[in-house]
Design a protein around this motif. Structure first.
Motif, short mmCIF file in Angstrom:
data_model
loop_
_atom_site.label_atom_id
_atom_site.label_comp_id
_atom_site.label_asym_id
_atom_site.label_seq_id
_atom_site.Cartn_x
_atom_site.Cartn_y
_atom_site.Cartn_z
N LEU A 96 26.21 36.52 11.67
CA LEU A 96 25.99 36.62 12.72
C LEU A 96 24.77 37.74 13.44
N SER A 97 24.77 38.63 12.79
CA SER A 97 23.85 39.72 13.27
C SER A 97 22.49 39.38 13.02
N GLN A 98 22.01 38.48 12.11
CA GLN A 98 20.60 37.77 11.77
C GLN A 98 20.14 37.04 12.93
N HIS A 99 21.06 36.56 14.00
CA HIS A 99 20.68 35.78 15.01
C HIS A 99 20.07 36.71 16.16
N GLY A 100 18.78 36.30 16.73
CA GLY A 100 18.25 37.09 17.83
C GLY A 100 17.33 38.17 17.38
N VAL B 134 4.45 35.88 23.39
CA VAL B 134 3.24 35.16 23.76
C VAL B 134 2.48 35.99 25.02
N LYS B 135 3.23 36.08 25.95
CA LYS B 135 2.69 36.83 27.28
C LYS B 135 1.96 38.20 26.99
N THR C 187 0.65 24.28 29.49
CA THR C 187 1.93 23.99 29.68
C THR C 187 2.58 23.95 28.06
N VAL C 188 3.81 24.44 27.96
CA VAL C 188 4.47 24.53 26.70
C VAL C 188 5.76 24.04 26.88
N LEU C 189 6.08 23.28 25.99
CA LEU C 189 7.49 22.75 25.52
C LEU C 189 8.05 23.48 24.68
N ASP C 190 9.08 24.44 24.36
CA ASP C 190 9.49 25.15 23.29
C ASP C 190 11.03 24.34 22.99
N PHE C 191 10.98 23.78 21.85
CA PHE C 191 12.05 23.17 21.40
C PHE C 191 12.84 24.08 20.47
N GLY C 192 14.19 24.31 20.91
CA GLY C 192 15.16 25.26 20.28
C GLY C 192 14.41 26.97 20.41
N GLY C 193 13.93 26.97 21.75
CA GLY C 193 13.53 28.51 21.97
C GLY C 193 14.58 29.56 22.46
N ALA C 194 15.93 29.33 22.15
CA ALA C 194 16.69 30.18 22.71
C ALA C 194 16.62 30.47 23.95
N CYS C 195 16.46 31.91 24.23
CA CYS C 195 16.49 32.60 25.49
C CYS C 195 14.98 32.91 26.00
N GLY C 196 14.07 32.33 25.28
CA GLY C 196 12.75 32.59 26.11
C GLY C 196 11.94 33.65 25.30
N LEU C 197 12.18 34.26 23.94
CA LEU C 197 11.78 35.22 23.52
C LEU C 197 10.48 35.02 23.05
N LYS D 132 3.10 28.18 31.77
CA LYS D 132 4.33 27.60 32.12
C LYS D 132 4.94 27.17 31.02
N TRP D 133 6.31 27.40 30.70
CA TRP D 133 6.91 27.21 29.49
C TRP D 133 8.34 26.95 29.60
N VAL D 134 8.64 25.43 29.25
CA VAL D 134 10.04 25.23 29.43
C VAL D 134 10.64 25.24 27.80
N VAL D 135 11.93 26.04 27.66
CA VAL D 135 13.03 25.88 26.53
C VAL D 135 13.62 24.94 26.76
N VAL D 136 13.95 24.08 25.64
CA VAL D 136 14.87 23.15 25.59
C VAL D 136 15.90 23.59 24.72
N GLU D 137 17.10 23.69 24.96
CA GLU D 137 18.08 24.19 24.02
C GLU D 137 19.50 23.47 24.34
N THR D 138 20.47 23.97 23.52
CA THR D 138 21.79 23.42 24.04
C THR D 138 22.38 24.01 25.19
N GLU D 139 23.31 22.91 25.89
CA GLU D 139 23.94 23.58 27.07
C GLU D 139 24.62 24.79 27.07
N GLU D 140 25.12 25.32 26.20
CA GLU D 140 25.71 26.56 25.91
C GLU D 140 24.53 27.57 26.12
#
Length: 271
Positions: free
Chosen positions: A202-206, A103-104, A88-98, A113-121
């Protein structure tokens, strides 16, 4: 003998020569007011989501960036020792799960089992469109614990320094009590605690190219640099440093002080 992050002879990447003209701010709030936004920015969310969808669903053979995928893959394999079948993995700030997706691609014989913790948005955008078995999204560490229970690995890549208090964030991640922590792209700063601003496009994100019909623009977000010695006090109280290497994504000087990115693999102490 306890390993240290401070020795410049042992950690030569603490010496960098490129200078930054970043401005220091009295507080995170004042830096935020100057920037006008942080990683909750709707444009960042939109671009990261669209890029991730394109990357995952139309890219059959993705190019793996070893920074930071290697260290999180090692962390998962270490956590799976002694016959553990599910990690089980807690991924803090993991965006959209990339990172989960990548890793898979590497680790196929371990259930993750992987949980991304991110902003509400980011969570609202991602959980409606990114569907992968074993991937979950949460807006807080406590909510992530409610979803999974206990975690074998805590992972954070380039996220801790963008929170209002990196020290408190690290303490909260340590309180999860995962046997293994993988902290990637963490800035090690040789000066006193400083709040400044990170400027990017902006283009550098993701991952991948900019989506069509979205205009590129400058993004400014607050970033807090914590002295490397203070980071040691927090991290090495409950964890020992297993290994580390420099991150290619970070390296500059602020005045006379170095800012370098480090990828850290830590193991929880028994006491």
């Amino acid at each position: 003998m306890q390993k240290t992050l401070q020795s410049k002879s042992r950690y030569p990447y603490l010496e960098v020569k490129m200078f930054t003209t970043a401005t220091a701010f009295p507080s995170y709030q004042e830096a935020l007011e100057f920037c006008g936004s942080n990683y909750s920015d709707n444009d960042i969310v939109d671009v990261v989501l669209k890029k991730t969808l394109e990357f995952i669903y139309t890219n059959p053979k993705p190019i793996l960036d070893p920074d930071p995928i290697c260290i999180i893959a090692i962390a998962i394999m270490k956590a799976s020792q002694n016959g553990k079948k599910t990690v089980t993995v807690l991924d803090f700030g993991g965006a959209c799960g990339l990172h989960f997706y990548l890793v898979k691609k590497i680790i196929k014989d371990i259930d993750i089992k992987w949980v991304v913790v991110e902003t509400e948005e980011m969570i609202c955008a991602a959980k409606e469109t990114i569907k992968m078995d074993g991937l979950f999204f949460s807006s807080s560490i406590n909510e992530a614990i409610n979803i999974i229970g206990t975690f074998d690995v805590v992972h954070a890549s380039g996220s801790v320094q963008y929170t209002p208090s990196p020290e408190e964030t690290l303490e909260n991640l340590i309180e999860v009590a995962a046997p293994i922590m993988a902290i990637n792209r963490l800035p090690l700063f040789t000066g006193e605690r400083t709040v400044t601003v990170n400027t990017s496009k902006l283009s550098q994100h993701g991952p991948g190219p900019m989506p069509a019909n979205i205009k590129d623009r400058e993004i400014r977000v607050p970033v807090t640099l914590v002295n490397v010695g203070e980071l040691e006090k927090i991290l090495l109280n409950k964890y020992s440093l297993e290994s580390h290497f420099s991150s290619k994504n970070m390296g500059a000087k602020l005045g006379e002080h170095s800012i370098v990115g480090a990828n850290l693999l830590l193991k929880r102490k028994n006491n």
